[in-house]
Design an enzyme around this catalytic site. Structure first.
Site, PDB file in Angstrom:
ATOM      1  N   ARG A  11       0.818  -1.226   0.000  1.00  0.00           N
ATOM      2  CA  ARG A  11       0.000   0.000   0.000  1.00  0.00           C
ATOM      3  C   ARG A  11       0.849   1.272   0.000  1.00  0.00           C
ATOM      4  O   ARG A  11       0.452   2.269   0.604  1.00  0.00           O
ATOM      5  CB  ARG A  11      -0.953   0.029   1.209  1.00  0.00           C
ATOM      6  CG  ARG A  11      -2.024  -1.039   1.199  1.00  0.00           C
ATOM      7  CD  ARG A  11      -3.104  -0.693   0.194  1.00  0.00           C
ATOM      8  NE  ARG A  11      -4.101  -1.753   0.116  1.00  0.00           N
ATOM      9  CZ  ARG A  11      -5.319  -1.673   0.636  1.00  0.00           C
ATOM     10  NH1 ARG A  11      -5.687  -0.580   1.248  1.00  0.00           N
ATOM     11  NH2 ARG A  11      -6.146  -2.669   0.516  1.00  0.00           N
ATOM     12  N   ASP A  66      -6.791  -3.231  -7.603  1.00  0.00           N
ATOM     13  CA  ASP A  66      -7.359  -3.803  -6.379  1.00  0.00           C
ATOM     14  C   ASP A  66      -7.691  -5.272  -6.590  1.00  0.00           C
ATOM     15  O   ASP A  66      -7.967  -5.699  -7.716  1.00  0.00           O
ATOM     16  CB  ASP A  66      -8.615  -3.033  -5.939  1.00  0.00           C
ATOM     17  CG  ASP A  66      -8.944  -3.323  -4.483  1.00  0.00           C
ATOM     18  OD1 ASP A  66      -8.316  -2.710  -3.596  1.00  0.00           O
ATOM     19  OD2 ASP A  66      -9.797  -4.200  -4.222  1.00  0.00           O
ATOM     20  N   TYR A  75     -14.807 -12.212  -0.012  1.00  0.00           N
ATOM     21  CA  TYR A  75     -15.539 -10.982  -0.344  1.00  0.00           C
ATOM     22  C   TYR A  75     -16.763 -11.307  -1.214  1.00  0.00           C
ATOM     23  O   TYR A  75     -17.835 -10.728  -1.042  1.00  0.00           O
ATOM     24  CB  TYR A  75     -14.635  -9.993  -1.090  1.00  0.00           C
ATOM     25  CG  TYR A  75     -13.609  -9.322  -0.194  1.00  0.00           C
ATOM     26  CD1 TYR A  75     -13.930  -8.176   0.532  1.00  0.00           C
ATOM     27  CD2 TYR A  75     -12.320  -9.822  -0.068  1.00  0.00           C
ATOM     28  CE1 TYR A  75     -12.993  -7.549   1.350  1.00  0.00           C
ATOM     29  CE2 TYR A  75     -11.370  -9.210   0.745  1.00  0.00           C
ATOM     30  CZ  TYR A  75     -11.720  -8.077   1.446  1.00  0.00           C
ATOM     31  OH  TYR A  75     -10.800  -7.467   2.255  1.00  0.00           O
TER      32      TYR A  75
HETATM   33  O1  1CP Z   1       0.444   0.578  -3.240  1.00  0.00           O
HETATM   34  C1  1CP Z   1      -0.405  -0.283  -3.225  1.00  0.00           C
HETATM   35  O2  1CP Z   1      -0.229  -1.377  -2.634  1.00  0.00           O
HETATM   36  C2  1CP Z   1      -1.694   0.051  -3.896  1.00  0.00           C
HETATM   37  C3  1CP Z   1      -2.353  -0.992  -4.699  1.00  0.00           C
HETATM   38  C4  1CP Z   1      -3.359  -1.822  -3.892  1.00  0.00           C
HETATM   39  C5  1CP Z   1      -3.223  -3.166  -3.503  1.00  0.00           C
HETATM   40  C6  1CP Z   1      -1.981  -4.046  -3.650  1.00  0.00           C
HETATM   41  C7  1CP Z   1      -4.644  -1.409  -3.484  1.00  0.00           C
HETATM   42  C8  1CP Z   1      -5.221  -0.062  -3.661  1.00  0.00           C
HETATM   43  N1  1CP Z   1      -5.296  -2.496  -2.945  1.00  0.00           N
HETATM   44  C9  1CP Z   1      -4.457  -3.565  -2.936  1.00  0.00           C
HETATM   45  C10 1CP Z   1      -4.743  -4.936  -2.500  1.00  0.00           C
HETATM   46  C11 1CP Z   1      -5.925  -5.194  -1.659  1.00  0.00           C
HETATM   47  N2  1CP Z   1      -7.194  -4.682  -1.748  1.00  0.00           N
HETATM   48  C12 1CP Z   1      -5.947  -6.173  -0.643  1.00  0.00           C
HETATM   49  C13 1CP Z   1      -4.781  -7.077  -0.322  1.00  0.00           C
HETATM   50  C14 1CP Z   1      -3.782  -6.390   0.548  1.00  0.00           C
HETATM   51  C15 1CP Z   1      -4.245  -6.135   1.957  1.00  0.00           C
HETATM   52  O3  1CP Z   1      -4.480  -7.117   2.677  1.00  0.00           O
HETATM   53  O4  1CP Z   1      -4.359  -4.959   2.312  1.00  0.00           O
HETATM   54  C16 1CP Z   1      -7.234  -6.191  -0.069  1.00  0.00           C
HETATM   55  C17 1CP Z   1      -7.727  -7.055   1.067  1.00  0.00           C
HETATM   56  C18 1CP Z   1      -8.022  -5.238  -0.782  1.00  0.00           C
HETATM   57  C19 1CP Z   1      -9.470  -4.943  -0.584  1.00  0.00           C
HETATM   58  C20 1CP Z   1      -9.649  -3.512  -0.270  1.00  0.00           C
HETATM   59  N3  1CP Z   1      -9.593  -2.523  -1.205  1.00  0.00           N
HETATM   60  C21 1CP Z   1      -9.806  -2.925   0.986  1.00  0.00           C
HETATM   61  C22 1CP Z   1      -9.801  -3.663   2.308  1.00  0.00           C
HETATM   62  C23 1CP Z   1     -11.172  -3.924   2.788  1.00  0.00           C
HETATM   63  C24 1CP Z   1     -11.143  -4.802   4.023  1.00  0.00           C
HETATM   64  O5  1CP Z   1     -11.831  -5.823   4.001  1.00  0.00           O
HETATM   65  O6  1CP Z   1     -10.449  -4.474   5.001  1.00  0.00           O
HETATM   66  C25 1CP Z   1      -9.913  -1.554   0.797  1.00  0.00           C
HETATM   67  C26 1CP Z   1     -10.148  -0.477   1.831  1.00  0.00           C
HETATM   68  C27 1CP Z   1      -9.743  -1.311  -0.598  1.00  0.00           C
HETATM   69  C28 1CP Z   1      -9.674  -0.007  -1.290  1.00  0.00           C
HETATM   70  C29 1CP Z   1      -8.305   0.395  -1.691  1.00  0.00           C
HETATM   71  N4  1CP Z   1      -7.472  -0.356  -2.521  1.00  0.00           N
HETATM   72  C30 1CP Z   1      -6.313   0.345  -2.757  1.00  0.00           C
HETATM   73  C31 1CP Z   1      -6.416   1.586  -2.044  1.00  0.00           C
HETATM   74  C32 1CP Z   1      -5.374   2.683  -2.042  1.00  0.00           C
HETATM   75  C33 1CP Z   1      -7.661   1.590  -1.399  1.00  0.00           C
HETATM   76  C34 1CP Z   1      -8.241   2.732  -0.576  1.00  0.00           C
HETATM   77  C35 1CP Z   1      -9.172   3.461  -1.487  1.00  0.00           C
HETATM   78  C36 1CP Z   1      -9.203   4.909  -1.222  1.00  0.00           C
HETATM   79  O7  1CP Z   1      -9.819   5.236  -0.225  1.00  0.00           O
HETATM   80  O8  1CP Z   1      -8.629   5.701  -1.993  1.00  0.00           O
END
Ligand code: 1CP
Length: 344
Positions: free
Chosen positions: A28, A78, A153
């Site tokens: 992230r 994502d 999910y």
């Molecule tokens: O730099 C990076 O790593 C950005 C790319 C990235 C990656 C590798 C994003 C952007 N998401 C992910 C993977 C991801 N997405 C995972 C696996 C990694 C982890 O365990 O954190 C998971 C579980 C998700 C699902 C997801 N997408 C969540 C989590 C929900 C939960 O159940 O807790 C969330 C909040 C997102 C949205 C998201 N994805 C990425 C970002 C920057 C965001 C936040 C969106 C925003 O508010 O701008």
């Protein structure tokens, strides 16, 4: 495999080299802790469209690379793009995280596998743009959610404690196993497309591997990962792979022994001995600084960075967090860690 000295550090570490200073990148590393990310995010109508916009997604991927001396970029996308490509509705609600519509019939998902990769070519375009813009010594990582994590999910309709998905694995094993099969095949094709578009490393995020009994872990995590890796190699993908069975505790060592990934990412709970045991099996480890300590900062952060380098730096090691950067992490703390690890 041996590389010229200017080859990306991440690739050298994943080929089994022990480097005098390990490569560093953060899960992230693109995201809300960066003001430029928040500004860019505000220009996109919603999060899914943001991920599907190659110009904006490439910019989000490159933002941390411009500001900070990370050794690798991870494509901005994502893990929930695959359910969308398979025909399940996915959206993000502000402050609430991901939401998914009802799980389609498995036969309907199976019918969409072939078309699904074509609905994700925007992510390939993002990768190509980033690869063209990134310095050659910095590697580019592509990724997908691992089948079980994505299935949780899809079954639960969003974030959850996964108990509904785990229950279904017991009460309707055929349905869950077929869903996992759909995700193995669609993820393999999606990842192969990413490699063809410029990803030099592929990572499988099994973010919700915790709480599974040994037989369930074997059935829902280890076996699908083995099939996914085999399928990727069958599709001609040669790049190194990193598996991240987050929260799997005592099952991680067996995972490392039985899944043909080159790297195993460890979470914050990983003991020193676990990492050493995995290195002894000839694999590279990655991790496992606590994102809460990164946010807290101070001398305790420096001490833990030194401790991790000391305990794991004698073997193939990639410095990283045990999970993703928290949105309210001060950038100065990220710089502090990079200065110690990368000598920047
Ligand atoms: O730099 C990076 O790593 C950005 C790319 C990235 C990656 C590798 C994003 C952007 N998401 C992910 C993977 C991801 N997405 C995972 C696996 C990694 C982890 O365990 O954190 C998971 C579980 C998700 C699902 C997801 N997408 C969540 C989590 C929900 C939960 O159940 O807790 C969330 C909040 C997102 C949205 C998201 N994805 C990425 C970002 C920057 C965001 C936040 C969106 C925003 O508010 O701008």
């Amino acid at each position: 495999m041996s590389f010229p000295a200017e080859a990306p550090r991440l690739l050298r570490a994943l080929a089994g080299e022990t480097l005098p200073r390990p490569p560093i990148w953060f899960m992230r590393q693109a995201g809300r802790y960066l003001p430029e990310y928040r500004a860019l995010r505000a220009t996109a109508p919603d999060f899914i469209s943001f991920c599907h916009d190659p110009e904006k997604a490439a910019e989000a991927t490159l933002q941390p690379m411009r500001r900070l001396p990370f050794d690798a970029a991870i494509v901005f996308a994502d893990i929930l793009l695959i359910p969308g490509a398979l025909g399940q509705k996915v959206w993000f609600e502000a402050g609430e995280g991901p939401k998914l519509g009802p799980l389609p019939e498995i036969a309907a998902l199976e019918a969409e596998i072939e078309a699904s990769t074509g609905r994700l070519t925007n992510i390939g375009e993002t990768l190509s743009r980033v690869r063209a813009a990134l310095e050659p010594e910095r590697a580019l990582i592509g990724f997908a959610g691992a089948p079980w994590t994505v299935a949780t999910y899809m079954i639960e309709g969003g974030s959850s404690d996964r108990s509904g998905a785990r229950s279904l694995a017991y009460t309707d094993p055929e349905r869950v196993d077929r869903l996992i099969d759909v995700l193995v095949e669609s993820s393999a094709r999606y990842l192969a497309m990413q490699a063809a578009a410029g990803a030099q490393v592929l990572k499988l995020f099994e973010s919700w591997a915790e709480g599974l009994s040994e037989p369930l872990f074997e059935r829902l995590v280890a076996d699908p990962h083995r099939r996914l890796v085999a399928r990727l190699r069958e599709l001609g993908v040669t790049v190194p792979l990193i598996g991240f069975p987050r929260g799997a505790g005592g099952l991680v060592e067996g995972y490392a022994a039985s899944v043909a990934v080159q790297g195993v990412a460890l979470d914050t709970g990983a003991p020193a001995a676990l990492g050493l045991a995995i290195q002894a099996k000839g694999k590279t480890i990655q991790g496992a600084l606590d994102p809460l300590l990164l946010r807290a900062g101070g001398p305790a952060l420096d001490a833990r960075v030194e401790e991790l380098l000391g305990q794991w730096g004698g073997g193939p090691y990639i410095f990283n967090l045990g999970h993703g950067i928290l949105p309210d992490t001060p950038i100065a703390h990220v710089e502090q860690v990079l200065a110690r690890v990368a000598g920047a």
